[in-house]
Design a protein around this motif. Structure first.
Motif, PDB file in Angstrom:
ATOM      1  N   ALA A  44      16.284   5.734  38.088  1.00 64.58           N
ATOM      2  CA  ALA A  44      16.483   5.022  39.340  1.00 64.58           C
ATOM      3  C   ALA A  44      17.667   4.063  39.210  1.00 64.58           C
ATOM      4  O   ALA A  44      18.092   3.699  38.121  1.00 64.58           O
ATOM      5  N   THR A  45      18.210   3.670  40.355  1.00 67.47           N
ATOM      6  CA  THR A  45      19.361   2.775  40.364  1.00 67.47           C
ATOM      7  C   THR A  45      18.993   1.437  39.735  1.00 67.47           C
ATOM      8  O   THR A  45      17.945   0.875  39.986  1.00 67.47           O
ATOM      9  N   THR A  46      19.852   0.883  38.903  1.00 66.65           N
ATOM     10  CA  THR A  46      19.609  -0.399  38.274  1.00 66.65           C
ATOM     11  C   THR A  46      20.734  -1.360  38.645  1.00 66.65           C
ATOM     12  O   THR A  46      21.740  -0.978  39.227  1.00 66.65           O
ATOM     13  N   ASN A  47      20.527  -2.627  38.283  1.00 64.86           N
ATOM     14  CA  ASN A  47      21.537  -3.639  38.575  1.00 64.86           C
ATOM     15  C   ASN A  47      22.384  -3.928  37.339  1.00 64.86           C
ATOM     16  O   ASN A  47      22.890  -5.037  37.178  1.00 64.86           O
ATOM     17  N   PHE A  48      22.522  -2.958  36.458  1.00 63.08           N
ATOM     18  CA  PHE A  48      23.341  -3.132  35.257  1.00 63.08           C
ATOM     19  C   PHE A  48      24.799  -3.322  35.672  1.00 63.08           C
ATOM     20  O   PHE A  48      25.335  -2.555  36.464  1.00 63.08           O
ATOM     21  N   ASP A  49      25.438  -4.357  35.119  1.00 65.25           N
ATOM     22  CA  ASP A  49      26.815  -4.703  35.504  1.00 65.25           C
ATOM     23  C   ASP A  49      27.786  -3.923  34.621  1.00 65.25           C
ATOM     24  O   ASP A  49      28.129  -4.326  33.508  1.00 65.25           O
ATOM     25  N   TRP A  50      28.269  -2.801  35.130  1.00 62.57           N
ATOM     26  CA  TRP A  50      29.180  -1.948  34.364  1.00 62.57           C
ATOM     27  C   TRP A  50      30.559  -2.587  34.209  1.00 62.57           C
ATOM     28  O   TRP A  50      31.274  -2.311  33.248  1.00 62.57           O
ATOM     29  N   GLN A  51      30.932  -3.426  35.161  1.00 61.77           N
ATOM     30  CA  GLN A  51      32.238  -4.066  35.075  1.00 61.77           C
ATOM     31  C   GLN A  51      32.290  -5.018  33.878  1.00 61.77           C
ATOM     32  O   GLN A  51      33.285  -5.044  33.134  1.00 61.77           O
ATOM     33  N   VAL A  52      31.221  -5.782  33.677  1.00 59.74           N
ATOM     34  CA  VAL A  52      31.168  -6.696  32.534  1.00 59.74           C
ATOM     35  C   VAL A  52      31.194  -5.910  31.228  1.00 59.74           C
ATOM     36  O   VAL A  52      31.933  -6.245  30.289  1.00 59.74           O
ATOM     37  N   LEU A  53      30.395  -4.841  31.153  1.00 62.45           N
ATOM     38  CA  LEU A  53      30.379  -4.028  29.942  1.00 62.45           C
ATOM     39  C   LEU A  53      31.751  -3.421  29.685  1.00 62.45           C
ATOM     40  O   LEU A  53      32.220  -3.403  28.535  1.00 62.45           O
ATOM     41  N   GLY A  54      32.404  -2.942  30.742  1.00 62.21           N
ATOM     42  CA  GLY A  54      33.726  -2.340  30.577  1.00 62.21           C
ATOM     43  C   GLY A  54      34.753  -3.325  30.048  1.00 62.21           C
ATOM     44  O   GLY A  54      35.586  -2.984  29.200  1.00 62.21           O
ATOM     45  N   GLN A  55      34.691  -4.569  30.524  1.00 54.50           N
ATOM     46  CA  GLN A  55      35.634  -5.582  30.055  1.00 54.50           C
ATOM     47  C   GLN A  55      35.426  -5.888  28.568  1.00 54.50           C
ATOM     48  O   GLN A  55      36.392  -6.047  27.819  1.00 54.50           O
ATOM     49  N   ILE A  56      34.156  -5.952  28.156  1.00 53.24           N
ATOM     50  CA  ILE A  56      33.863  -6.228  26.745  1.00 53.24           C
ATOM     51  C   ILE A  56      34.367  -5.096  25.859  1.00 53.24           C
ATOM     52  O   ILE A  56      35.011  -5.326  24.826  1.00 53.24           O
ATOM     53  N   LEU A  57      34.085  -3.861  26.276  1.00 52.75           N
ATOM     54  CA  LEU A  57      34.464  -2.713  25.455  1.00 52.75           C
ATOM     55  C   LEU A  57      35.971  -2.505  25.449  1.00 52.75           C
ATOM     56  O   LEU A  57      36.538  -2.056  24.444  1.00 52.75           O
ATOM     57  N   GLN A  58      36.628  -2.835  26.548  1.00 54.75           N
ATOM     58  CA  GLN A  58      38.088  -2.698  26.606  1.00 54.75           C
ATOM     59  C   GLN A  58      38.750  -3.651  25.615  1.00 54.75           C
ATOM     60  O   GLN A  58      39.758  -3.307  24.981  1.00 54.75           O
ATOM     61  N   GLN A  59      38.181  -4.846  25.477  1.00 55.66           N
ATOM     62  CA  GLN A  59      38.722  -5.803  24.515  1.00 55.66           C
ATOM     63  C   GLN A  59      38.546  -5.317  23.071  1.00 55.66           C
ATOM     64  O   GLN A  59      39.329  -5.669  22.194  1.00 55.66           O
ATOM     65  N   ASN A  60      37.508  -4.487  22.851  1.00 55.51           N
ATOM     66  CA  ASN A  60      37.250  -3.961  21.508  1.00 55.51           C
ATOM     67  C   ASN A  60      37.826  -2.558  21.330  1.00 55.51           C
ATOM     68  O   ASN A  60      37.503  -1.888  20.337  1.00 55.51           O
ATOM     69  N   TYR A  61      38.633  -2.102  22.287  1.00 56.04           N
ATOM     70  CA  TYR A  61      39.337  -0.811  22.213  1.00 56.04           C
ATOM     71  C   TYR A  61      38.381   0.375  22.089  1.00 56.04           C
ATOM     72  O   TYR A  61      38.627   1.318  21.338  1.00 56.04           O
ATOM     73  N   VAL A  62      37.281   0.311  22.837  1.00 57.14           N
ATOM     74  CA  VAL A  62      36.326   1.420  22.869  1.00 57.14           C
ATOM     75  C   VAL A  62      36.736   2.388  23.972  1.00 57.14           C
ATOM     76  O   VAL A  62      37.196   1.973  25.042  1.00 57.14           O
ATOM     77  N   ASP A  63      36.576   3.677  23.723  1.00 59.72           N
ATOM     78  CA  ASP A  63      36.932   4.716  24.693  1.00 59.72           C
ATOM     79  C   ASP A  63      36.010   4.630  25.905  1.00 59.72           C
ATOM     80  O   ASP A  63      34.817   4.950  25.824  1.00 59.72           O
ATOM     81  N   LEU A  64      36.541   4.187  27.053  1.00 55.96           N
ATOM     82  CA  LEU A  64      35.725   3.997  28.249  1.00 55.96           C
ATOM     83  C   LEU A  64      35.301   5.317  28.882  1.00 55.96           C
ATOM     84  O   LEU A  64      34.290   5.369  29.592  1.00 55.96           O
ATOM     85  N   ASP A  65      36.059   6.387  28.662  1.00 56.72           N
ATOM     86  CA  ASP A  65      35.656   7.693  29.200  1.00 56.72           C
ATOM     87  C   ASP A  65      34.342   8.152  28.580  1.00 56.72           C
ATOM     88  O   ASP A  65      33.482   8.719  29.257  1.00 56.72           O
ATOM     89  N   GLN A  66      34.176   7.881  27.295  1.00 56.05           N
ATOM     90  CA  GLN A  66      32.927   8.257  26.640  1.00 56.05           C
ATOM     91  C   GLN A  66      31.777   7.377  27.119  1.00 56.05           C
ATOM     92  O   GLN A  66      30.633   7.822  27.202  1.00 56.05           O
ATOM     93  N   VAL A  67      32.062   6.128  27.431  1.00 61.10           N
ATOM     94  CA  VAL A  67      31.047   5.240  27.983  1.00 61.10           C
ATOM     95  C   VAL A  67      30.556   5.783  29.325  1.00 61.10           C
ATOM     96  O   VAL A  67      29.355   5.778  29.620  1.00 61.10           O
ATOM     97  N   GLN A  68      31.487   6.251  30.136  1.00 60.48           N
ATOM     98  CA  GLN A  68      31.128   6.827  31.424  1.00 60.48           C
ATOM     99  C   GLN A  68      30.198   8.022  31.245  1.00 60.48           C
ATOM    100  O   GLN A  68      29.238   8.208  31.996  1.00 60.48           O
ATOM    101  N   ALA A  69      30.454   8.846  30.230  1.00 64.78           N
ATOM    102  CA  ALA A  69      29.618  10.021  29.982  1.00 64.78           C
ATOM    103  C   ALA A  69      28.249   9.646  29.421  1.00 64.78           C
ATOM    104  O   ALA A  69      27.322  10.458  29.475  1.00 64.78           O
ATOM    105  N   SER A  70      28.116   8.431  28.898  1.00 66.05           N
ATOM    106  CA  SER A  70      26.848   7.995  28.291  1.00 66.05           C
ATOM    107  C   SER A  70      26.111   6.990  29.163  1.00 66.05           C
ATOM    108  O   SER A  70      25.265   6.236  28.664  1.00 66.05           O
TER     109      SER A  70
END
Length: 470
Positions: free
Chosen positions: A199-225
């Motif tokens: 079901a839909t959740t209120n998880f803030d993907w924008q915050v997670l994306g900003q954190i992972l971008q700073q750590n140079y994590v592949d965001l495309d793989q995050v999208q798939a997971s």
């Protein structure tokens, strides 16, 4: 099962359309990977439905559910629960219709996934990991990993088809009509139900994306997971910041990619162990929960019940049951953790409602551990009655506990069983007192922006303190 589904009766007919027989590999996958999730009864139901297969051309030649109950030797609610597990794991698709004869269910059996598809599916692989444990999970993955043979020093001497068999070249050029007809009759590939969705959740993907971008994590793989991340976040109450740390820990420093299985194992190792219970939630989620509580009808709930509702909304199911058990000087068993994870993974009931089920069974029913049958029966009942909030859950429980006729009340008094009052756990009182005091003297008064910011900061501090202690 959807809320608008009709009530199943033993007289209802059933038809199981014929499907292809399972291969030896598919049978092994069903027994090794699906059986731990569905349980023995659902596994038996799958086999029983296969024994009832027939061509669906004539709908009047139908079996009854009474015959199915006789094969399995169980009652109807048990069969419905087992059927839902097959549906949830993608092994069965159920259709309903009515005709001149009566009610009819069509059960379309689905082939199990391949081993690779199963382990690539976030929901199913996470549920399997939590069910069988890390050691068995790794062993199953190794068992279904195909072995490779080094052929670099070998020369292939395999005979080809035309060197062994003679084929009429005219028939190859002009395909016979019989072959064309058979090709049209057979489906291109076997279809199966889509993997269960959350079901839909209120998880803030924008915050997670900003954190992972700073750590140079592949965001495309995050999208798939995304499904994996949402599942683990809901079960263990993992905030966006903490999830970002976990993903960064398992991500490669050179490519920024991460292994989903390694992320599952990292989360399992960190959260499936005794720890100091602390309600962990995102500031946005905590603020929204507090606001919803302040706007709920105060006339129907006591002050203690409102405190319980506030904690249920702000706490993950894993932290909630752990706090309840620790207050009783107990601990969360591995079986209880699997039950909670399975219930959350279905994506039907919200975390807050699941917490109310846990509270009712452990606190009101005074059970030492969660009972699987009671938990599933209660969850199924609440789903059918569309219980979507903890407030609605308390109101529903009160309605079911309405005073009975005088004769029954006299019998109950003769048994010497006193009427049970709602008791809020001590840890819940401590967690909810500060949130309740910010509402003001009027129970129905909405929280101000400043109050919501203070509550969010307090919850964030709880999370940071837990990190320091760990």
């Amino acid at each position: 099962m959807p809320d608008n589904n009709p009530t199943l009766t033993p007289k209802a007919g059933l038809i199981v359309p014929t499907v292809a027989a399972l291969s030896a590999t598919e049978q092994a996958i069903l027994a090794e990977l699906y059986l731990p999730l569905t349980g023995a009864l659902a596994y038996s139901l799958y086999a029983a439905l296969r024994s009832l297969q027939r061509e669906p051309g004539d709908l009047s030649r139908r079996r009854s559910h009474a015959e199915l109950l006789g094969i399995l030797n169980v009652d109807l609610p048990t069969v419905v629960t087992a059927r839902q597990k097959l549906e949830a794991t993608g092994l069965l698709r159920t259709y309903y219709q009515q005709d001149q004869i009566g009610e009819l269910y069509l059960y379309q059996l689905q082939a199990p996934m391949t081993a690779k598809q199963f382990f690539d599916d976030d929901l199913l692989s996470v549920l399997l990991l939590d069910t069988v444990g890390e050691t068995r999970y790794q062993q199953l993955a190794a068992d279904f990993t195909p072995t490779t043979v080094d052929l670099s020093q070998a020369t292939e001497v395999t005979a080809d088809l035309l060197s062994v068999f003679h084929v009429d070249s005219q028939k190859v050029t002009h395909t016979p009509t019989e072959i064309q007809q058979v090709r049209q009759q057979l489906p291109e590939s076997a279809t199966r139900a889509a993997a269960p969705a959350l079901a839909t959740t209120n998880f803030d993907w924008q915050v997670l994306g900003q954190i992972l971008q700073q750590n140079y994590v592949d965001l495309d793989q995050v999208q798939a997971s995304r499904q994996l991340i949402v599942t683990e976040s809901r079960v263990y109450g993992i905030s966006e910041v903490e999830m970002g740390k976990l993903i960064s820990e398992v991500a490669s420093l050179t490519t920024g990619k991460f292994d989903a299985n390694q992320l599952k194992l990292a989360i399992a190792r960190r959260y499936q162990r005794p720890s100091t219970p602390a309600p962990v939630a995102t500031p946005a989620a905590a603020s929204a929960a507090a606001t919803a509580t302040s706007q709920s009808p105060a006339t129907e709930l006591t002050a203690a019940e409102q405190q319980l509702v506030a904690v249920a909304k702000q706490t993950s199911p894993y932290d909630f049951i752990e706090a309840l058990k620790k207050e009783k000087h107990g601990f969360v068993t591995s079986g209880e953790n699997r039950l909670v994870h399975d219930l959350v993974g279905r994506g039907v009931l919200s975390n807050a409602v699941i917490n109310m089920i846990i509270y009712y069974l452990l606190q009101n029913r005074e059970l030492t551990t969660l009972n699987k049958n009671l938990l599933e029966t209660m969850a199924n009942d609440w789903q059918q009655h569309q219980i979507a909030t903890p407030e609605a859950a308390l109101v529903y429980l009160k309605q079911r506990q309405q005073p009975k006729p005088a004769s029954k009340r006299r019998n109950q008094r003769s048994n010497g069983r006193p009427t049970r009052k709602e008791v809020v756990p001590g840890w819940a009182k401590k967690s909810a007192t500060s949130a309740a005091t910010t509402k003001g003297s009027e129970p129905s008064q909405a929280m101000t922006d400043a109050d919501r910011q203070k509550l969010a900061a307090r919850i964030a501090n709880l999370g940071s303190n837990a990190d320091k202690e760990g």
